[in-house]
Design a protein around this motif. Structure first.
Motif, short mmCIF file in Angstrom:
data_model
loop_
_atom_site.label_atom_id
_atom_site.label_comp_id
_atom_site.label_asym_id
_atom_site.label_seq_id
_atom_site.Cartn_x
_atom_site.Cartn_y
_atom_site.Cartn_z
N SER A 1 12.72 -1.71 -0.96
CA SER A 1 11.60 -0.99 -0.35
C SER A 1 10.29 -1.25 -1.07
O SER A 1 9.33 -0.49 -0.90
N THR B 1 1.58 -0.01 -1.92
CA THR B 1 3.02 -0.14 -1.71
C THR B 1 3.77 0.39 -2.92
O THR B 1 3.18 0.68 -3.97
N ASP C 1 4.16 7.00 2.69
CA ASP C 1 4.35 7.85 3.87
C ASP C 1 5.52 7.40 4.74
O ASP C 1 5.91 8.10 5.68
N SER C 2 6.11 6.24 4.43
CA SER C 2 7.29 5.78 5.17
C SER C 2 8.58 6.06 4.40
O SER C 2 9.66 5.65 4.85
N MET C 3 8.48 6.76 3.27
CA MET C 3 9.63 7.04 2.43
C MET C 3 9.99 8.52 2.47
O MET C 3 9.14 9.38 2.72
N SER C 4 11.26 8.81 2.21
CA SER C 4 11.69 10.19 2.04
C SER C 4 11.22 10.71 0.69
O SER C 4 10.75 9.94 -0.17
N GLN D 1 10.45 8.55 -2.74
CA GLN D 1 9.16 8.62 -3.45
C GLN D 1 9.37 9.02 -4.90
O GLN D 1 8.72 8.46 -5.80
N ARG E 1 7.12 -1.12 0.99
CA ARG E 1 6.86 0.06 1.82
C ARG E 1 5.80 0.95 1.19
O ARG E 1 5.62 0.98 -0.03
N TYR E 2 5.13 1.72 2.05
CA TYR E 2 4.12 2.67 1.61
C TYR E 2 4.74 4.07 1.50
O TYR E 2 5.75 4.36 2.17
#
Length: 247
Positions: free
Chosen positions: A140, A107, A146-149, A153, A143-144
């Motif tokens: 966030s 995460t 691959d779920s972020m813009s 990131q 969150r991982y």
């Protein structure tokens, strides 16, 4: 720019030369000398192939120059063994790259805490969350990647760097893959980082980004072609245009 009472530069490079194997006839750096002051944001710009990223690697200790010296906070990093150099960088130096280098299985919070854990230091959750909050990513934290813009990131990557409180942050094209809004947020973070005892050295092709710096140096064929204090976009463009014309 806020200067630390200690006037000794945080980074001092003298007569740095470098070439890569198989390209010894064409040195990438040809006797570069420069200082980075405490609290300063320095931009490095120049035509493609001028040696910008190689200079950043030599200044940060990722590459050992063929000749010349590089000091960080008074320590000559050239004679350090590979292991001692890595330990030194963990304690003093941070990196922000165009590629975010986040681990996809972790995460945001775990990615930010990872360097401290690898260095066998306590990864205090409050400190990690404060770093995420500073970059606007605390909501966030779970969150991982691959779920972020891309911009999100990059902000997590900056939080990972800042949580270690490095004395100098080296950024190589940190906004190159971002849109204008996300890139502006990243530049705001780097601009804020360069204060007090902490400095930022940024390589960029983006002249608007370079204009956010306190000072810019323009490289041409591995040498310092020009230095601009409080640069603006027009002055940077003109200087790079001149640097692009070989003597």
């Amino acid at each position: 720019m806020q200067r630390d009472p200690d006037d000794r530069p945080i980074v001092r490079a003298r007569d740095v030369e470098h070439a890569y194997p198989g390209r010894a006839a064409e040195p990438v750096l040809r006797g570069v000398s420069l200082d980075v002051q405490r609290g300063e944001m320095l931009a490095v710009v120049g035509p493609s192939g001028s040696g910008k990223s190689t200079l950043l690697a030599c200044l940060s200790g990722l590459e050992r120059p063929l000749r010349g010296t590089v000091e960080i906070d008074g320590t000559d990093i050239g004679p350090l063994s590979r292991q001692r150099s890595a330990r030194f960088r963990r304690g003093r130096v941070g990196f922000v790259f165009q590629s975010y280098n986040l681990l996809p299985a972790l995460t945001a919070r775990e990615n930010v805490a990872l360097p401290a854990r690898l260095a066998k230091r306590p990864a205090d959750r409050r400190t990690v969350d404060a770093a995420l909050d500073a970059v606007g990513m605390l909501d966030s934290a779970h969150r991982y990647p691959d779920s972020m813009s891309g911009g999100q990131q990059q902000r997590v990557a900056i939080a990972r760097t800042l949580v270690a409180r490095p004395q100098v942050v080296f950024a190589d094209e940190p906004t190159g893959a971002l849109d204008t809004v996300a890139g502006g947020a990243v530049l705001d973070l780097l601009r804020h980082t360069a204060s007090g005892q902490r400095s930022v050295v940024m390589v960029t092709h983006d002249l608007a980004a370079a204009a956010r710096a306190d000072r810019a140096i323009v490289l041409r064929d591995g040498i310092v072609h020009a230095e601009l204090v409080a640069p603006d976009v027009d002055a940077l463009f003109d200087s790079i245009e001149r640097a692009s014309v070989r003597a």
